[in-house]
Design a protein around this motif. Structure first.
Motif, PDB file in Angstrom:
ATOM      1  N   ALA A  45      29.237 -14.407  19.871  1.00  0.00           N
ATOM      2  CA  ALA A  45      30.264 -13.694  20.642  1.00  0.00           C
ATOM      3  C   ALA A  45      30.341 -12.207  20.279  1.00  0.00           C
ATOM      4  CB  ALA A  45      31.627 -14.359  20.465  1.00  0.00           C
ATOM      5  N   GLU A  46      30.497 -11.906  19.018  1.00  0.00           N
ATOM      6  CA  GLU A  46      30.715 -10.502  18.643  1.00  0.00           C
ATOM      7  C   GLU A  46      29.404  -9.718  18.611  1.00  0.00           C
ATOM      8  OE1 GLU A  46      33.729  -9.274  18.444  1.00  0.00           O
ATOM      9  OE2 GLU A  46      34.835 -11.173  18.447  1.00  0.00           O
ATOM     10  N   GLU A 105      36.487 -11.996  11.915  1.00  0.00           N
ATOM     11  CA  GLU A 105      35.297 -11.352  12.490  1.00  0.00           C
ATOM     12  C   GLU A 105      35.634 -10.600  13.783  1.00  0.00           C
ATOM     13  OE1 GLU A 105      32.569 -10.824  11.089  1.00  0.00           O
ATOM     14  OE2 GLU A 105      32.185 -12.396   9.636  1.00  0.00           O
ATOM     15  N   HIS A 106      36.543 -11.164  14.555  1.00  0.00           N
ATOM     16  CA  HIS A 106      36.925 -10.474  15.798  1.00  0.00           C
ATOM     17  C   HIS A 106      37.522  -9.107  15.454  1.00  0.00           C
ATOM     18  CE1 HIS A 106      37.978 -10.112  20.015  1.00  0.00           C
ATOM     19  NE2 HIS A 106      39.234  -9.856  19.704  1.00  0.00           N
ATOM     20  N   TYR A 107      38.293  -9.074  14.391  1.00  0.00           N
ATOM     21  CA  TYR A 107      38.813  -7.775  13.940  1.00  0.00           C
ATOM     22  C   TYR A 107      37.673  -6.913  13.365  1.00  0.00           C
ATOM     23  CZ  TYR A 107      40.395  -4.145  10.932  1.00  0.00           C
ATOM     24  OH  TYR A 107      40.498  -2.920  10.349  1.00  0.00           O
ATOM     25  N   ALA A 108      36.841  -7.520  12.512  1.00  0.00           N
ATOM     26  CA  ALA A 108      35.797  -6.736  11.842  1.00  0.00           C
ATOM     27  C   ALA A 108      34.912  -6.019  12.864  1.00  0.00           C
ATOM     28  CB  ALA A 108      34.953  -7.637  10.938  1.00  0.00           C
ATOM     29  N   PHE A 109      34.643  -6.668  13.984  1.00  0.00           N
ATOM     30  CA  PHE A 109      33.792  -6.049  15.008  1.00  0.00           C
ATOM     31  C   PHE A 109      34.557  -5.081  15.893  1.00  0.00           C
ATOM     32  CE2 PHE A 109      30.789  -9.347  13.818  1.00  0.00           C
ATOM     33  CZ  PHE A 109      29.558  -8.754  14.049  1.00  0.00           C
ATOM     34  N   THR A 110      35.818  -5.417  16.217  1.00  0.00           N
ATOM     35  CA  THR A 110      36.529  -4.580  17.194  1.00  0.00           C
ATOM     36  C   THR A 110      37.388  -3.503  16.543  1.00  0.00           C
ATOM     37  OG1 THR A 110      38.447  -6.052  17.198  1.00  0.00           O
ATOM     38  CG2 THR A 110      36.735  -6.501  18.839  1.00  0.00           C
ATOM     39  N   GLY A 111      37.818  -3.745  15.315  1.00  0.00           N
ATOM     40  CA  GLY A 111      38.711  -2.795  14.646  1.00  0.00           C
ATOM     41  C   GLY A 111      40.111  -2.770  15.251  1.00  0.00           C
ATOM     42  N   ASP A 112      40.490  -3.829  15.958  1.00  0.00           N
ATOM     43  CA  ASP A 112      41.777  -3.860  16.649  1.00  0.00           C
ATOM     44  C   ASP A 112      42.901  -4.274  15.676  1.00  0.00           C
ATOM     45  OD1 ASP A 112      43.986  -4.458  18.188  1.00  0.00           O
ATOM     46  OD2 ASP A 112      42.858  -5.485  19.754  1.00  0.00           O
ATOM     47  N   THR A 155      48.155 -11.351  15.546  1.00  0.00           N
ATOM     48  CA  THR A 155      47.520 -12.655  15.790  1.00  0.00           C
ATOM     49  C   THR A 155      46.793 -13.178  14.556  1.00  0.00           C
ATOM     50  OG1 THR A 155      47.223 -12.032  18.098  1.00  0.00           O
ATOM     51  CG2 THR A 155      45.912 -13.885  17.309  1.00  0.00           C
ATOM     52  N   ALA A 156      45.838 -12.413  14.065  1.00  0.00           N
ATOM     53  CA  ALA A 156      44.930 -12.956  13.061  1.00  0.00           C
ATOM     54  C   ALA A 156      45.576 -13.142  11.691  1.00  0.00           C
ATOM     55  CB  ALA A 156      43.703 -12.051  12.944  1.00  0.00           C
ATOM     56  N   ALA A 210      27.592  -3.946  15.670  1.00  0.00           N
ATOM     57  CA  ALA A 210      27.726  -4.059  14.215  1.00  0.00           C
ATOM     58  C   ALA A 210      29.212  -4.001  13.891  1.00  0.00           C
ATOM     59  CB  ALA A 210      27.004  -2.908  13.534  1.00  0.00           C
ATOM     60  N   ARG A 211      29.594  -4.565  12.764  1.00  0.00           N
ATOM     61  CA  ARG A 211      31.000  -4.520  12.347  1.00  0.00           C
ATOM     62  C   ARG A 211      31.432  -3.058  12.210  1.00  0.00           C
ATOM     63  NH1 ARG A 211      28.353  -8.741  10.605  1.00  0.00           N
ATOM     64  NH2 ARG A 211      29.292 -10.825  10.633  1.00  0.00           N
ATOM     65  N   GLY A 212      32.687  -2.808  12.570  1.00  0.00           N
ATOM     66  CA  GLY A 212      33.162  -1.425  12.591  1.00  0.00           C
ATOM     67  C   GLY A 212      33.119  -0.853  13.999  1.00  0.00           C
ATOM     68  N   ASN A 213      32.868  -1.733  14.979  1.00  0.00           N
ATOM     69  CA  ASN A 213      32.826  -1.333  16.392  1.00  0.00           C
ATOM     70  C   ASN A 213      31.770  -0.279  16.677  1.00  0.00           C
ATOM     71  OD1 ASN A 213      33.449  -1.469  19.043  1.00  0.00           O
ATOM     72  ND2 ASN A 213      35.619  -0.919  18.833  1.00  0.00           N
ATOM     73  N   VAL A 214      30.561  -0.593  16.224  1.00  0.00           N
ATOM     74  CA  VAL A 214      29.431   0.308  16.472  1.00  0.00           C
ATOM     75  C   VAL A 214      28.410  -0.434  17.340  1.00  0.00           C
ATOM     76  CG1 VAL A 214      27.640   1.736  15.405  1.00  0.00           C
ATOM     77  CG2 VAL A 214      29.789   1.329  14.182  1.00  0.00           C
TER      78      VAL A 214
END
Ligand code: FUC
Length: 785
Positions: free
Chosen positions: A402-403, A474-481, A488-489, A730-734
């Motif tokens: 997904a991410e 992981e959803h946070y790690a990838f999106t930085g949201d 939520t998380a 990549a993690r960090g929304n790159v």
């Protein structure tokens, strides 16, 4: 002369450019020159997130089988009742087992667990409410008979995954026939169109294994209302028919005469609500009316244009090109066989990689149920393993791509579902272990079944909740949201941590161990199964990091850290393997499909080649011993493991095994993994996790970021000497694009959604880069030092 040469060169360049553009534009397709006879191995999957449908393409009569994710039998008793039911069986011994373990009477505790508990549960099995676990259900089949005369010629059946459109074409007599099928997420409908060059007669009927409560045909709408026999769950399916012919309805059968075109716009809803404890109350009739009303003004063309826009906005984010050669001119089933027999075909590899993304976009979108073992595709009322959400590998693997493959929104159904099971999960934690926090075990259904399964110890896996919580992080790690992290998380992750903080027990030597524990799905009950420790480490680490990001809960985070650092360290055993259990019990001839103790290598991050080389080496020894065979998902997991161990050739070998042609319809628990002619992954039987795990695995071969460093082409195999990938995350929304030639990185382009410093690594070259929000930065290999 010079001018001529320059012109010639320009023309050649243009030609090659055009060729490249055309080559890029060629859609990715699965295609066949005969209709599907068998659902599991040949029919082709389409979907709109909510509904999964399979089409067959038989010229005489089309069969469109479909299912909706929330149509679930079982769940009549509330979660607490399941718990009590089971507790009368094996789990009544649990407090005693924990007491003995705490008193250091390990052997006695294990004996009680393995003998008394296992025996007890089998005696009680028939009498417990566990038989009410239920199963996800097919809705039924839509049959469409099309008249024609003369033998069938020029038959072609395909699934174009670049556009998410299925097609069947053939000729009979002087007539030409076309069928077009697709799922439309924004309008929540499925669309099936049939055309012919001359007017034909169509006979359309819907057949369901469920009880028919009502049926009606008004104007150009057919509606079937039904319910499940066991739990009275209600559903309604409706289709609108657009045609230039004359429709008539009698005895449940719709006939259209004199039609050159018949289009069915189809939807379904159930009364299921993802809400503990009732799980009921959705006004499904109203929901269907709303969908049909919104689609009323939309023609086939409008719905197709809407679907193309929606689908392309996700699918086109990632492109992969693995260079030549690619065998495109033969049907996919033959292509698969040729490839497995040794014919290089990077085009098939690209197709398989992108197929995972296609299947994800088609079966898990915001607001839908999450994917289950078969995604959204199920033709049965009694599917394998209930087509449920297994948490000791399967449901997580379904979401691995997904991410990293840039489909972050598709992750949301799993996150919503996880949120919905925290409450029943807390009851189970309290009831069975008298701890805080929440748990789930091996099997989860749609009705909050979080108790340990009735088959002991197989159904015992309290680590499931923390593993699901990894996805939230992981959803946070990838999106930085951060808003999502906060609201939520984090609360869910914290609760999952609390369970482990209470559950881990002192082993008398100052280490914390999981007790009792069980390494899925082998051996018996033990103390200190490595996987539990790795999962506990993972959730505690992520929760500590989340608290730091949010600047909250410092005391709690400190406690979590103290506990995490006391977990029994990973151990290297007598044959240099990573120990699967606290005791050095690993058998070097064990080929079991689960490789649970390597969780820390993947999907965890506790072990890495760069940061913990000794443990990575031990993981390699264990993995070599397990061998290169397995069920579909086991092969797919091994692609990811070898990618993390940066052995591209080995990962590629495993990836190839996932595509091994399989026709067997039975069940194989050890070494029968592969893919069917429709490229759906075979456990066997069909399980979607293998498709998703392989797509994630290919991404892991090309890009990794779990240690915080962006690793470029970490496991590039010799089979892919040159190529290009665009749009991985990549993690960090790159967002990362890479090109390579002769097995070496040529360029990398990084596009960050925030201004930040990142470290990138290619082989031994480590470079710090400053990224500016929204500005792509391209580096050549020679710029890296
Ligand atoms: C786990 C696996 C099996 C199967 C089942 C659905 O129990 O061990 O191989 O995939 O889930």
């Amino acid at each position: 002369m010079n001018i001529c040469l320059t012109r010639l060169f320009t023309v050649l360049c243009l030609l090659s450019l055009t060729h490249r553009v055309l080559a890029q534009k060629e859609p990715l397709r699965l295609w066949y020159n005969s209709p599907a006879k068998d659902w599991m191995t040949e029919a082709l999957p389409i979907g709109n997130g909510h509904i999964g449908a399979m089409f067959f393409g038989d010229p005489d009569e089309e069969r469109i089988q479909f299912s909706e994710g929330s149509l679930w039998a079982g769940g009549k008793n509330a979660n607490a009742e399941y718990n009590f039911g089971i507790k009368e069986g094996a789990y009544q011994y649990l407090p005693k087992v924990r007491e003995l373990l705490a008193a250091g009477k390990t052997e006695e505790a294990h004996k009680l667990a393995n003998k008394e508990m296992t025996g007890a549960i089998h005696e009680k099995k028939e009498n417990t409410p566990s038989s009410d676990f239920g199963a996800q259900q097919t809705t039924g089949d839509l049959y469409v008979k099309v008249s024609h005369t003369g033998p069938i010629k020029k038959f072609h059946r395909e699934l174009n995954i670049s556009d998410a459109v299925g097609k069947v074409t053939y000729e009979a007599g002087t007539g030409k026939f076309t069928r077009t099928f697709f799922g439309n997420y924004p309008s929540k409908v499925m669309v099936y169109q049939f055309t012919s060059t001359a007017p034909e007669t169509y006979t359309i009927r819907f057949v369901s294994p469920h009880q028919k409560d009502y049926e009606q045909f008004t104007k150009n709408h057919y509606t079937f209302g039904g319910s499940l026999k066991d739990n009275h769950q209600e559903f309604e399916t409706t289709y609108r028919i657009d045609t230039d012919g004359k429709p008539g309805f009698k005895d449940g059968i719709l006939t259209v005469t004199g039609a050159k075109k018949v289009t069915l716009i189809h939807t379904i809803a159930t009364d299921y609500l993802m809400q503990f404890p009732a799980y009921k109350g959705n006004d499904y009739k109203k929901a269907n009316k709303k969908v049909m009303a919104a689609a009323a003004g939309k023609t086939f063309e409008t719905l197709l244009a809407e679907q193309q826009k929606d689908y392309h906005s996700l699918f086109n984010r990632v492109s992969l090109s693995l260079g030549k050669p690619a065998l495109k001119s033969i049907p996919t089933d033959q292509r698969q066989k040729a490839y497995y027999a040794g014919q290089a075909d990077s085009g098939l590899e690209e197709l398989y990689f992108q197929y995972g993304r296609y299947l994800m976009i088609s079966s898990t979108r915001p607001g839908t149920m999450p994917m289950s073992l078969q995604g959204k595709w199920n033709d049965s009322t009694n599917p394998p393993w209930a087509n449920d959400y297994h948490t000791n590998i399967n449901v997580q693997m379904l979401y691995w791509p997904a991410e990293v493959t840039n489909l972050s929104e598709c992750h949301l159904p799993l996150i919503d579902f996880t949120k919905s099971i925290v409450e029943p999960g807390k009851l189970a934690a309290k009831e069975f272990f008298d701890t805080r926090g929440w748990i789930v075990n091996t099997m989860l259904n749609a009705y909050g079944y979080t108790a340990p399964g009735w088959d002991f110890p197989w159904g015992f896996f309290p680590g499931g909740a923390a593993w699901l919580s990894q996805h939230l992080w992981e959803h946070y790690a990838f999106t930085g949201d951060k808003t999502y992290l906060k609201n939520t998380a984090y609360p869910i992750m914290k609760e999952a941590s609390l369970f482990w903080m209470d559950y881990l027990t002192d082993d008398g030597k100052g280490n914390l161990v999981s007790a009792p524990s069980y390494s899925p799905e082998q051996g018996g009950i033990s103390t200190g199964a490595t996987m539990d420790h790795e999962i506990a480490w993972d959730i505690l680490t992520n929760t500590i990091d989340a608290a730091a990001v949010l600047g909250t809960d410092a005391d709690f985070a400190q406690k979590a850290k103290t506990i995490r650092d006391k977990i029994l360290p990973l151990q290297v055993g007598k044959w240099k393997q990573l120990q699967e259990w606290r005791e050095d019990l690993d058998d070097s001839t064990n080929k079991h499909r689960h490789v649970s103790h390597l969780f820390a290598l993947h999907p965890g991050k506790q072990i890495s080649l760069t940061q913990t080389p000794a443990e990575a080496q031990a993981a390699k020894v264990s993995l070599n011993a397990r061998g290169d065979d397995g069920t579909g998902w086991s092969l797919a997991w091994k692609v990811n493991f070898w990618a993390r161990l940066q052995d591209g050739n080995r990962a590629h070998k495993l990836f190839k095994s996932v595509m091994r042609p399989v026709s067997n319809k039975g069940t194989n628990m050890s070494d029968g993994g592969g893919s069917y002619a429709n490229l759906l992954c075979a456990h066997p039987p069909f399980q979607l996790d293998g498709n998703m795990g392989s797509t994630a695995g290919v991404a892991e071969m090309l890009l990794q970021s779990q240690t915080g460093v962006i690793e470029l082409l970490p496991a590039l195999p010799e089979a892919w000497p040159s190529g290009q990938v665009k749009g991985l995350k990549a993690r960090g929304n790159v967002t990362v694009d890479e090109t390579w030639e002769a097995g070496k990185l040529s360029t990398v382009t990084l596009l960050s959604q925030t201004t930040q410093e990142k470290t990138i690594q290619y082989g031994s070259k480590i470079t710090k880069v400053s990224l500016v929000k929204g500005q792509a930065k391209t580096l050549k290999a020679e710029d890296l030092n």
